[in-house]
Scaffold this active site. Sequence first.
Site, PDB file in Angstrom:
ATOM      1  N   CYS A 139      -2.146  -0.605  -4.087  1.00 23.21           N
ATOM      2  CA  CYS A 139      -2.360  -0.380  -2.588  1.00 23.21           C
ATOM      3  C   CYS A 139      -1.350  -0.401  -1.693  1.00 23.21           C
ATOM      4  O   CYS A 139      -0.408  -1.089  -1.179  1.00 23.21           O
ATOM      5  CB  CYS A 139      -3.389  -1.179  -1.385  1.00 23.21           C
ATOM      6  SG  CYS A 139      -4.140  -0.915  -0.198  1.00 23.21           S
ATOM      7  N   CYS A 142      -1.365  -0.692   2.087  1.00 23.50           N
ATOM      8  CA  CYS A 142      -0.929  -3.203   1.942  1.00 23.50           C
ATOM      9  C   CYS A 142      -0.496  -3.040   1.751  1.00 23.50           C
ATOM     10  O   CYS A 142       0.764  -4.080   2.490  1.00 23.50           O
ATOM     11  CB  CYS A 142      -2.452  -3.556   1.238  1.00 23.50           C
ATOM     12  SG  CYS A 142      -3.826  -2.942   0.719  1.00 23.50           S
ATOM     13  N   ASP A 143       1.022  -2.927   0.724  1.00 19.14           N
ATOM     14  CA  ASP A 143       2.073  -3.450   0.739  1.00 19.14           C
ATOM     15  C   ASP A 143       4.055  -2.563   0.995  1.00 19.14           C
ATOM     16  O   ASP A 143       4.516  -2.889   0.999  1.00 19.14           O
ATOM     17  CB  ASP A 143       1.632  -4.038  -0.991  1.00 19.14           C
ATOM     18  CG  ASP A 143       0.787  -5.229  -0.913  1.00 19.14           C
ATOM     19  OD1 ASP A 143       0.636  -5.992   0.115  1.00 19.14           O
ATOM     20  OD2 ASP A 143      -0.252  -4.556  -1.931  1.00 19.14           O
TER      21      ASP A 143
END
Length: 315
Positions: A139, A142-143
């Site tokens: 992701c 997300c990261d």
Amino acid sequence: MSNETTEKVQVLIIGSGPAGYTAAIYASRANLKPVLYQGIQPGGQLTITTEVENYPGYPDGIQGPEMMVHFEKQAARMGADIRYGLATKVDFSQQPYKVQIDEEKWIEANAVIISTGASAKWLGLESEQRLNGFGVSACAVCDGFFFRGKEVAIVGAGDTACEEAMYLSKLCTKVHMIVRRDQMRASKIMQDRVLNTPNIQVYWNSVTEEVLGDKKVEGVRILNTKDNTTTDVPVGGFFVAIGHQPNSDIFKGWLDMDETGYIKTIPGTSKTNIEGVFAAGDVQDKVYRQAVTAAGSGCMAALDAERYLAEKGLH
Ligand code: NDP
């Protein structure tokens, strides 16, 4: 079903990510006494991420697993009955709807909220699994932030991979994009964007042989399948964007789905094609797939369930 036990509940929630727990919070507060089965991965996909910085309300960020403990605690405090167990079969032929748990017990429910999520597909390399959460991620939204100012690699050639490569290109100095064929599956417009971004380098006809690094990602070994050469590229992050699989197998034949198995809901609602059966979170959303959007749709499902039960005189 003769030898199996059956229990009757008002609202059954299947799945324990942000959508399921949010549905449980709202349904509990509406006095619907929801029973929630957590499924195979209590807490869902967020339990395999590290820091979450984009969920509102946590100004300092929070670890994904810890956030899901908060979700669970809040649902429990409101009175939700949270249980271990996996839904293994359903029978939505008539009210009350039947859901089998762990291949033995049956639950009968007046309303069912499906929030079983989706699972990222992985390449299946040992190094990919070992370094998951230590530079390997599925992701970028997300990261990606953790790799700002660094070089990263991404695998995949669909719209998701292109979108994530674009996202990463704005944070990272360089994005190495590994594409297994000599063309991409992504829409033309997404491909054009990627190919016109100077700091994205595409490796055609290429597969990931190994993610390099002992305790964290330090590079990737790319094999060009045309000329059979390998290249080691130093990167700090390795993103896999080869698609997601909605966890919807047990609902096949009952609920309308798209060709990849995402449950169809009536736009703007959580309603499926069966009245009284609602879907929330990633199992019905292949576009946004964020914790906050999943939580929002879990709220919608609980409110839709409450209205449905009231209209039917079941609450
Ligand atoms: P897709 O299934 O469309 O694409 C998966 C990609 O991963 C393909 O390029 C495929 O390669 C590649 N792949 C699969 N397995 C491997 C493997 N083992 N090794 C290397 N590469 C692999 O998934 P997406 O998540 O990209 O998209 C899902 C759906 O969501 C699509 O319908 C897409 O259009 C949609 N979507 C739309 C967006 C938008 O419109 N903004 C944004 C995101 C998604 P190959 O091509 O060789 O099979």
